[in-house]
Design a protein around this motif. Sequence first.
Motif, PDB file in Angstrom:
ATOM      1  N   PHE A 374       0.835  -1.212   0.000  1.00 30.96           N
ATOM      2  CA  PHE A 374       0.000   0.000   0.000  1.00 30.96           C
ATOM      3  C   PHE A 374       0.863   1.253   0.000  1.00 30.96           C
ATOM      4  O   PHE A 374       0.599   2.210  -0.742  1.00 30.96           O
ATOM      5  CB  PHE A 374      -0.922  -0.005   1.215  1.00 30.96           C
ATOM      6  N   GLN A 375       1.915   1.249   0.804  1.00 33.54           N
ATOM      7  CA  GLN A 375       2.796   2.420   0.875  1.00 33.54           C
ATOM      8  C   GLN A 375       3.448   2.692  -0.483  1.00 33.54           C
ATOM      9  O   GLN A 375       3.591   3.844  -0.907  1.00 33.54           O
ATOM     10  CB  GLN A 375       3.856   2.182   1.954  1.00 33.54           C
ATOM     11  N   GLN A 376       3.796   1.616  -1.206  1.00 28.25           N
ATOM     12  CA  GLN A 376       4.436   1.771  -2.510  1.00 28.25           C
ATOM     13  C   GLN A 376       3.442   2.143  -3.608  1.00 28.25           C
ATOM     14  O   GLN A 376       3.822   2.693  -4.628  1.00 28.25           O
ATOM     15  CB  GLN A 376       5.150   0.473  -2.889  1.00 28.25           C
ATOM     16  N   SER A 377       2.164   1.849  -3.388  1.00 22.54           N
ATOM     17  CA  SER A 377       1.163   2.101  -4.436  1.00 22.54           C
ATOM     18  C   SER A 377       0.868   3.583  -4.617  1.00 22.54           C
ATOM     19  O   SER A 377       0.426   4.000  -5.692  1.00 22.54           O
ATOM     20  CB  SER A 377      -0.133   1.371  -4.097  1.00 22.54           C
ATOM     21  N   GLY A 378       1.067   4.359  -3.567  1.00 21.80           N
ATOM     22  CA  GLY A 378       0.719   5.770  -3.636  1.00 21.80           C
ATOM     23  C   GLY A 378      -0.768   6.031  -3.541  1.00 21.80           C
ATOM     24  O   GLY A 378      -1.218   7.171  -3.693  1.00 21.80           O
ATOM     25  N   SER A 379      -1.547   5.003  -3.269  1.00 18.30           N
ATOM     26  CA  SER A 379      -2.997   5.165  -3.184  1.00 18.30           C
ATOM     27  C   SER A 379      -3.376   5.906  -1.904  1.00 18.30           C
ATOM     28  O   SER A 379      -2.694   5.809  -0.878  1.00 18.30           O
ATOM     29  CB  SER A 379      -3.667   3.780  -3.193  1.00 18.30           C
ATOM     30  N   SER A 380      -4.488   6.630  -1.977  1.00 21.13           N
ATOM     31  CA  SER A 380      -5.002   7.341  -0.798  1.00 21.13           C
ATOM     32  C   SER A 380      -6.288   6.694  -0.289  1.00 21.13           C
ATOM     33  O   SER A 380      -6.945   7.247   0.593  1.00 21.13           O
ATOM     34  CB  SER A 380      -5.261   8.818  -1.129  1.00 21.13           C
ATOM     35  N   LEU A 381      -6.632   5.545  -0.836  1.00 22.56           N
ATOM     36  CA  LEU A 381      -7.862   4.855  -0.436  1.00 22.56           C
ATOM     37  C   LEU A 381      -7.764   4.430   1.026  1.00 22.56           C
ATOM     38  O   LEU A 381      -6.762   3.851   1.447  1.00 22.56           O
ATOM     39  CB  LEU A 381      -8.077   3.632  -1.327  1.00 22.56           C
ATOM     40  N   GLU A 382      -8.794   4.710   1.800  1.00 17.55           N
ATOM     41  CA  GLU A 382      -8.756   4.400   3.231  1.00 17.55           C
ATOM     42  C   GLU A 382      -9.305   3.019   3.561  1.00 17.55           C
ATOM     43  O   GLU A 382      -8.953   2.442   4.581  1.00 17.55           O
ATOM     44  CB  GLU A 382      -9.549   5.455   4.009  1.00 17.55           C
ATOM     45  N   MET A 383     -10.171   2.505   2.691  1.00 15.84           N
ATOM     46  CA  MET A 383     -10.793   1.220   2.975  1.00 15.84           C
ATOM     47  C   MET A 383     -10.978   0.429   1.687  1.00 15.84           C
ATOM     48  O   MET A 383     -11.391   0.987   0.672  1.00 15.84           O
ATOM     49  CB  MET A 383     -12.144   1.441   3.675  1.00 15.84           C
ATOM     50  N   ILE A 384     -10.650  -0.867   1.744  1.00 19.07           N
ATOM     51  CA  ILE A 384     -10.787  -1.741   0.577  1.00 19.07           C
ATOM     52  C   ILE A 384     -11.888  -2.763   0.863  1.00 19.07           C
ATOM     53  O   ILE A 384     -11.851  -3.456   1.881  1.00 19.07           O
ATOM     54  CB  ILE A 384      -9.459  -2.470   0.268  1.00 19.07           C
ATOM     55  N   SER A 385     -12.860  -2.851  -0.036  1.00 21.29           N
ATOM     56  CA  SER A 385     -13.917  -3.856   0.103  1.00 21.29           C
ATOM     57  C   SER A 385     -13.370  -5.226  -0.280  1.00 21.29           C
ATOM     58  O   SER A 385     -12.583  -5.348  -1.228  1.00 21.29           O
ATOM     59  CB  SER A 385     -15.103  -3.503  -0.797  1.00 21.29           C
ATOM     60  N   LEU A 386     -13.810  -6.240   0.437  1.00 25.29           N
ATOM     61  CA  LEU A 386     -13.295  -7.587   0.230  1.00 25.29           C
ATOM     62  C   LEU A 386     -14.439  -8.588   0.068  1.00 25.29           C
ATOM     63  O   LEU A 386     -15.572  -8.316   0.481  1.00 25.29           O
ATOM     64  CB  LEU A 386     -12.427  -8.005   1.418  1.00 25.29           C
ATOM     65  N   PRO A 387     -14.157  -9.776  -0.512  1.00 23.68           N
ATOM     66  CA  PRO A 387     -15.176 -10.831  -0.598  1.00 23.68           C
ATOM     67  C   PRO A 387     -15.683 -11.237   0.790  1.00 23.68           C
ATOM     68  O   PRO A 387     -14.991 -11.038   1.803  1.00 23.68           O
ATOM     69  CB  PRO A 387     -14.433 -11.987  -1.280  1.00 23.68           C
ATOM     70  N   ASP A 388     -16.859 -11.834   0.835  1.00 24.55           N
ATOM     71  CA  ASP A 388     -17.493 -12.171   2.108  1.00 24.55           C
ATOM     72  C   ASP A 388     -16.695 -13.165   2.940  1.00 24.55           C
ATOM     73  O   ASP A 388     -16.840 -13.213   4.164  1.00 24.55           O
ATOM     74  CB  ASP A 388     -18.896 -12.743   1.857  1.00 24.55           C
ATOM     75  N   ASP A 389     -15.866 -14.005   2.299  1.00 26.73           N
ATOM     76  CA  ASP A 389     -15.122 -15.016   3.056  1.00 26.73           C
ATOM     77  C   ASP A 389     -13.719 -14.559   3.449  1.00 26.73           C
ATOM     78  O   ASP A 389     -12.914 -15.366   3.929  1.00 26.73           O
ATOM     79  CB  ASP A 389     -15.033 -16.322   2.258  1.00 26.73           C
ATOM     80  N   ALA A 390     -13.416 -13.275   3.266  1.00 26.16           N
ATOM     81  CA  ALA A 390     -12.095 -12.765   3.671  1.00 26.16           C
ATOM     82  C   ALA A 390     -11.985 -12.720   5.188  1.00 26.16           C
ATOM     83  O   ALA A 390     -12.976 -12.533   5.897  1.00 26.16           O
ATOM     84  CB  ALA A 390     -11.863 -11.379   3.086  1.00 26.16           C
ATOM     85  N   ALA A 391     -10.766 -12.876   5.684  1.00 29.84           N
ATOM     86  CA  ALA A 391     -10.529 -12.914   7.136  1.00 29.84           C
ATOM     87  C   ALA A 391     -10.061 -11.562   7.659  1.00 29.84           C
ATOM     88  O   ALA A 391      -9.214 -11.482   8.553  1.00 29.84           O
ATOM     89  CB  ALA A 391      -9.502 -13.989   7.469  1.00 29.84           C
ATOM     90  N   PHE A 392     -10.605 -10.493   7.098  1.00 30.71           N
ATOM     91  CA  PHE A 392     -10.313  -9.136   7.545  1.00 30.71           C
ATOM     92  C   PHE A 392     -11.648  -8.389   7.648  1.00 30.71           C
ATOM     93  O   PHE A 392     -12.533  -8.575   6.821  1.00 30.71           O
ATOM     94  CB  PHE A 392      -9.426  -8.390   6.550  1.00 30.71           C
ATOM     95  N   GLY A 393     -11.763  -7.517   8.634  1.00 34.43           N
ATOM     96  CA  GLY A 393     -12.987  -6.724   8.687  1.00 34.43           C
ATOM     97  C   GLY A 393     -13.302  -6.209  10.073  1.00 34.43           C
ATOM     98  O   GLY A 393     -12.485  -6.253  10.993  1.00 34.43           O
ATOM     99  N   ARG A 394     -14.522  -5.724  10.196  1.00 32.23           N
ATOM    100  CA  ARG A 394     -14.980  -5.143  11.453  1.00 32.23           C
ATOM    101  C   ARG A 394     -16.286  -5.801  11.867  1.00 32.23           C
ATOM    102  O   ARG A 394     -16.879  -6.576  11.115  1.00 32.23           O
ATOM    103  CB  ARG A 394     -15.196  -3.650  11.294  1.00 32.23           C
ATOM    104  N   ILE A 395     -16.720  -5.474  13.075  1.00 29.57           N
ATOM    105  CA  ILE A 395     -18.062  -5.859  13.493  1.00 29.57           C
ATOM    106  C   ILE A 395     -18.839  -4.587  13.803  1.00 29.57           C
ATOM    107  O   ILE A 395     -18.268  -3.571  14.194  1.00 29.57           O
ATOM    108  CB  ILE A 395     -18.050  -6.801  14.710  1.00 29.57           C
TER     109      ILE A 395
END
Length: 544
Positions: A374-395
Amino acid sequence: MEQSLEQERNRQARSTACAAVDSLAVSPTGIVQYTSRGRVLVVGDEEAQLFANRIEPPLHAEVLLQKGSEEPGVPVVAVGGRKVRINGHLGAFVIELGEPGKPSFQRIESDMVLDFGEKPLIGAEFLPPGYWYFSTEPQEMDRALLEIAPMVGTFEKPRFFDYDPDICAHARAGREGCERCILACPADAIISIGESVEVNPNLCQGGGVCASVCPTGAMRYAYPSPADTLRRVHLMLKKYLEAGGNDPVVLFASEADAMSLGELQPNILLLVVEELGSVGLEVWLSALAWGAQEVLLADGESVLRGIRLNLDEQMKIADSILHGMAYPANLIRFLGAEEIGKASGAKMPQISAAAFESFNEKRTMLFLAIDHLFQQSGSSLEMISLPDDAAFGRIEVESSACTLCMGCTSVCPVKALQAGNDEPRLQFIEQNCVQCGLCESACPENAITLQTRLLTSVEKRRQLVTLHEEAPFLCCSCGKPFASKGMISKMLDQLSGHPMFQSERAIKRLQMCEECRVVDAIQDQDAIDAGIAIKQPETNQRKN
């Protein structure tokens, strides 16, 4: 001419890198032993009987006849319409026919099974060690005879897995959570044993996909260890780039498929692994962070369908993460042997290669790679949407329903959910959350929902945030805080019609802390009569 010079430079750089990797040692693992006395159960029809007569000492054959008539020769057990169940492995197969307790029930023990039936008696993609399935073609039967010939004595194989039940998200407090390893295992070697899982080391054949799909790293490949594999990838890329190589492409191939790859382009760095399923998301993303232009997986005959499907799902997650950082699509993908040499897919842009080291902790490696990319991409996106079975997220917590009972914090296996010390407060660290769903199933008020996503800010991801809090409820007798207002309100509402809580004193007792409640109950004759409290005996002291 210029292209051939670059190819030669890449070829020399690859040789340097390969020599460096070959010098790396692999961490030792445990040993799994099998002992076979040479008992062979041959399954099938008349052709199986004919085959069994070809088996000679020190092997001893017995036939499980599925159809046809018995022929003279080796011992025969006819199925006779009975249900057949088979379990075990080399040296310890148990075959049961019929229903236990009934006169027709029969039990057979064998060291090996040769199955010539219409379909295998065992449905696992990875058949157990000591179990072979062949057709009745003459060349196949000859091959079967060669397979079993040396299988008498004691045999060893590496123990391919490590398991840490403390961080396993399978179950807590009777609530079901993650079942990924159980569902993914192609050998049916993993079962649930309550709040954890158990791997049968004799059935495990190192498919490795259990470790790749495990969200916490509780299930870990052991031979080689994750750190060993990552170290090989890192050193290969580092030495290749230091030696002047360009556009490195990392190619993972299983031992069984590596020989069929043929000559590779000079910039393709081949890393041979025991099984392709053992290489997952943290390895792929780390390879890109360390400078790989692409990560390819050799789609050979040894890659089982179930392993391929699970790795495909992991690739979708990787693609979502990389797409969210504006990197090209399909940087990580399967390719057949005939496609690898002429592949010219999208490549990574030039980035500074990461310098982080290799560790066995899966989540640590994932976030090291993700944060560098992410640091190398130069992107400013704060949040990335992921598939439902991803093991990252919030409640998300519905404040109007949550009573701060803290049932969710008691089942969280990774300390993503935490209680607010002495205050009625629910707190959350998003980086720890693996979206296992245990908190959601444990919530008695159905106040919790899950949302997969990836926060790109390290600080926000690691921040301890408050999901819900209330002012503490104070004991109506002594004034000590002991619960949340929501919890007491819910309890009063639920017990409003209970016959034991109809008096004003009984209702007031519900609003007391534990100590005051006990003191009040033993002084209340109604509570004593109802069996809620036991009257304390009077003591008379005499003076001498």
